[in-house]
Design a protein around this motif. Structure first.
Motif, mmCIF file in Angstrom:
data_model
loop_
_atom_site.group_PDB
_atom_site.id
_atom_site.type_symbol
_atom_site.label_atom_id
_atom_site.label_comp_id
_atom_site.label_asym_id
_atom_site.label_seq_id
_atom_site.Cartn_x
_atom_site.Cartn_y
_atom_site.Cartn_z
ATOM 1 N N GLY A 203 -67.378 -38.305 -33.288
ATOM 2 C CA GLY A 203 -67.336 -37.265 -34.298
ATOM 3 C C GLY A 203 -65.970 -36.595 -34.345
ATOM 4 O O GLY A 203 -65.062 -36.930 -33.575
ATOM 5 N N CYS A 204 -65.839 -35.648 -35.247
ATOM 6 C CA CYS A 204 -64.603 -34.869 -35.386
ATOM 7 C C CYS A 204 -64.948 -33.403 -35.173
ATOM 8 O O CYS A 204 -65.681 -32.816 -35.961
ATOM 9 N N TYR A 205 -64.463 -32.841 -34.089
ATOM 10 C CA TYR A 205 -64.709 -31.422 -33.876
ATOM 11 C C TYR A 205 -63.524 -30.612 -34.396
ATOM 12 O O TYR A 205 -62.428 -31.132 -34.606
ATOM 13 N N ASP A 206 -63.753 -29.343 -34.590
ATOM 14 C CA ASP A 206 -62.762 -28.489 -35.245
ATOM 15 C C ASP A 206 -61.466 -28.423 -34.443
ATOM 16 O O ASP A 206 -61.476 -28.157 -33.239
ATOM 17 N N GLY A 207 -60.356 -28.715 -35.105
ATOM 18 C CA GLY A 207 -59.039 -28.589 -34.494
ATOM 19 C C GLY A 207 -58.416 -29.859 -33.982
ATOM 20 O O GLY A 207 -57.256 -29.853 -33.548
ATOM 21 N N ARG A 208 -59.141 -30.976 -34.000
ATOM 22 C CA ARG A 208 -58.605 -32.244 -33.530
ATOM 23 C C ARG A 208 -58.958 -33.362 -34.492
ATOM 24 O O ARG A 208 -60.036 -33.394 -35.062
ATOM 25 N N MET A 209 -58.018 -34.320 -34.641
ATOM 26 C CA MET A 209 -58.328 -35.553 -35.346
ATOM 27 C C MET A 209 -59.292 -36.377 -34.493
ATOM 28 O O MET A 209 -59.306 -36.258 -33.259
ATOM 29 N N PRO A 210 -60.121 -37.220 -35.106
ATOM 30 C CA PRO A 210 -61.037 -38.074 -34.334
ATOM 31 C C PRO A 210 -60.250 -38.901 -33.312
ATOM 32 O O PRO A 210 -59.188 -39.441 -33.616
ATOM 33 N N SER A 233 -54.161 -41.739 -21.900
ATOM 34 C CA SER A 233 -53.741 -41.674 -23.295
ATOM 35 C C SER A 233 -54.961 -41.490 -24.191
ATOM 36 O O SER A 233 -56.081 -41.276 -23.709
ATOM 37 N N GLN A 234 -54.746 -41.559 -25.495
ATOM 38 C CA GLN A 234 -55.818 -41.354 -26.463
ATOM 39 C C GLN A 234 -55.729 -42.394 -27.580
ATOM 40 O O GLN A 234 -54.648 -42.923 -27.862
ATOM 41 N N ILE A 235 -56.861 -42.640 -28.198
ATOM 42 C CA ILE A 235 -56.964 -43.598 -29.296
ATOM 43 C C ILE A 235 -57.200 -42.818 -30.587
ATOM 44 O O ILE A 235 -58.071 -41.939 -30.643
ATOM 45 N N ALA A 236 -56.439 -43.133 -31.619
ATOM 46 C CA ALA A 236 -56.604 -42.523 -32.943
ATOM 47 C C ALA A 236 -57.341 -43.488 -33.865
ATOM 48 O O ALA A 236 -57.379 -44.701 -33.617
ATOM 49 N N PHE A 237 -57.898 -42.948 -34.942
ATOM 50 C CA PHE A 237 -58.654 -43.753 -35.894
ATOM 51 C C PHE A 237 -58.156 -43.512 -37.315
ATOM 52 O O PHE A 237 -57.802 -42.382 -37.663
ATOM 53 N N GLY A 259 -61.674 -32.359 -42.884
ATOM 54 C CA GLY A 259 -60.976 -31.793 -44.028
ATOM 55 C C GLY A 259 -60.023 -30.663 -43.673
ATOM 56 O O GLY A 259 -59.199 -30.259 -44.499
ATOM 57 N N ARG A 260 -60.113 -30.168 -42.420
ATOM 58 C CA ARG A 260 -59.261 -29.048 -42.010
ATOM 59 C C ARG A 260 -58.165 -29.467 -41.034
ATOM 60 O O ARG A 260 -57.464 -28.614 -40.485
ATOM 61 N N ILE A 261 -58.024 -30.768 -40.813
ATOM 62 C CA ILE A 261 -57.042 -31.254 -39.839
ATOM 63 C C ILE A 261 -56.340 -32.480 -40.399
ATOM 64 O O ILE A 261 -56.840 -33.141 -41.321
ATOM 65 N N SER A 262 -55.176 -32.797 -39.861
ATOM 66 C CA SER A 262 -54.435 -34.002 -40.238
ATOM 67 C C SER A 262 -53.629 -34.462 -39.043
ATOM 68 O O SER A 262 -53.477 -33.735 -38.044
ATOM 69 N N PHE A 263 -53.088 -35.665 -39.122
ATOM 70 C CA PHE A 263 -52.245 -36.153 -38.042
ATOM 71 C C PHE A 263 -51.009 -35.265 -37.880
ATOM 72 O O PHE A 263 -50.500 -35.090 -36.770
ATOM 73 N N THR A 264 -50.533 -34.696 -38.978
ATOM 74 C CA THR A 264 -49.345 -33.847 -38.920
ATOM 75 C C THR A 264 -49.601 -32.568 -38.140
ATOM 76 O O THR A 264 -48.733 -32.095 -37.393
ATOM 77 N N SER A 270 -49.325 -35.372 -33.573
ATOM 78 C CA SER A 270 -48.316 -34.930 -34.543
ATOM 79 C C SER A 270 -46.931 -35.499 -34.253
ATOM 80 O O SER A 270 -46.095 -35.579 -35.157
ATOM 81 N N ASP A 271 -46.676 -35.915 -33.001
ATOM 82 C CA ASP A 271 -45.366 -36.476 -32.672
ATOM 83 C C ASP A 271 -45.329 -37.995 -32.812
ATOM 84 O O ASP A 271 -44.351 -38.633 -32.431
ATOM 85 N N GLY A 272 -46.382 -38.576 -33.372
ATOM 86 C CA GLY A 272 -46.439 -40.015 -33.580
ATOM 87 C C GLY A 272 -47.667 -40.624 -32.953
ATOM 88 O O GLY A 272 -48.089 -40.203 -31.876
ATOM 89 N N TYR A 273 -48.233 -41.630 -33.627
ATOM 90 C CA TYR A 273 -49.465 -42.238 -33.129
ATOM 91 C C TYR A 273 -49.554 -43.721 -33.457
ATOM 92 O O TYR A 273 -50.617 -44.333 -33.341
ATOM 93 N N SER A 274 -48.448 -44.329 -33.830
ATOM 94 C CA SER A 274 -48.474 -45.726 -34.284
ATOM 95 C C SER A 274 -48.995 -46.672 -33.206
ATOM 96 O O SER A 274 -49.693 -47.649 -33.515
ATOM 97 N N THR A 275 -48.669 -46.418 -31.947
ATOM 98 C CA THR A 275 -49.138 -47.298 -30.877
ATOM 99 C C THR A 275 -50.539 -46.944 -30.408
ATOM 100 O O THR A 275 -51.104 -47.630 -29.550
ATOM 101 N N GLN A 276 -51.113 -45.880 -30.954
ATOM 102 C CA GLN A 276 -52.436 -45.409 -30.535
ATOM 103 C C GLN A 276 -53.501 -45.604 -31.615
ATOM 104 O O GLN A 276 -54.671 -45.299 -31.381
#
Length: 298
Positions: A203-210, A233-237, A259-264, A270-276
């Motif tokens: 899920g997506c909780y408030d303040g963090r990207m999944p 480390s962490q995995i992004a979706f 709807g209240r969060i973004s990768f930015t 926010s500092d990059g997630y291409s490898t994640q």
């Protein structure tokens, strides 16, 4: 070799053309003699014309094999044996790691010491706790490779994976599921460096990207405490897949939070997630398969 004559000077007849043809033939003979006698030097000259770069976090190797390969996450593999990988960044384990580094409910929270924690299907609780996390099925395939050895697969390493449920709660910590330990598990990598987990879409909780959290250990024998870990480390979706999943009724809360969060604005990615960023295939009816290549310097 095609000879180009930009001036098209062919109007003088044979008297004009014959000397030109003789000079061209002589030039060709001289070029052939130079190549035959100085092949090694020519090869060095040509090699010196190639571009190159230096990236301490990336490795690229090229072979001549004819076997086939697969692409996992941000790494690539082709039929010619070309592979590339990058060191995945170190990230925070967050407040709910369950790896012995902090406490919950008055005691040390260490899921790594639970009987049965080495498992592929992490959807249900273990060690006397009962409960199963509901949600859209997700199979995570994580490949660990060595960036210090031409992206070689790291077999026998252990991955500890944990994440929140569809409502954004973490087992062992969140009040509503403090007596559960689901969505936590350890798997050893196979000869291809891959560990597979059967779980649910987080899920997506408030303040963090999944996201999902993971730690890498040298082996399942050492995966007993955070003090032995090699990497956290962490995995992004992908946002579009998350939106599709969260548009189902069971993930309604996650849709509002997304709807209240973004990768930015995310405090981790926010500092990059291409490898994640995991690669996902599938749908909400049949479930999803996620893949990610994790590079470490081992």
């Amino acid at each position: 070799m095609r000879l180009h004559d930009d001036h098209h000077a062919h109007d003088g007849g044979l008297a004009t053309d014959l000397p030109l043809l003789i000079r061209q033939a002589a030039d060709r003979r001289r070029a052939l003699r130079w190549l035959a006698g100085g092949g090694a030097a020519a090869g060095l000259l040509l090699a010196g014309c190639g571009g190159g770069g230096d990236d301490s976090t990336a490795t690229t190797t090229t072979g001549t094999g004819t076997g086939t390969g697969t692409s996992i996450g941000t790494g690539t593999s082709t039929g010619t044996g070309t592979t590339s990988c990058s060191v995945i960044p170190e990230e925070t384990a967050g407040p709910y790691p369950g790896d012995g580094s902090n406490s919950s409910n008055g005691g040390v929270a260490n899921a790594l010491m639970l009987s049965g924690i080495v498992r592929s299907d992490i959807r249900s609780s273990i060690a006397g706790a009962t409960g199963t996390a509901a949600g859209i099925p997700l199979t995570m395939r994580i490949q660990v490779v060595n960036t210090g050895a031409s992206c070689a697969s790291l077999a026998g390493h252990a991955i500890y994976l944990w994440h929140c449920d569809r409502d954004g709660n973490y087992s062992m910590y969140s009040a509503s599921v403090a007596n559960q330990n689901y969505l936590r598990g350890v798997q050893a990598t196979g000869s291809d460096g891959v560990a597979v987990f059967q779980t649910i879409f987080p899920g997506c909780y408030d303040g963090r990207m999944p996201h999902m959290h993971f730690e890498i250990y040298r082996s399942t024998n050492t995966a007993t405490s955070f003090s032995n870990k090699l990497k956290t480390s962490q995995i992004a979706f992908p946002t579009d897949v998350c939106t599709t999943v969260y548009n189902t009724s069971a993930y309604a809360t996650s849709l509002r939070n997304l709807g209240r969060i973004s990768f930015t604005s995310d405090n981790v990615f926010s500092d990059g997630y291409s490898t994640q960023l995991a690669t996902l295939t599938g749908n909400t009816s049949d479930g999803y398969v996620g893949t990610l290549q994790v590079g470490i310097s081992a």
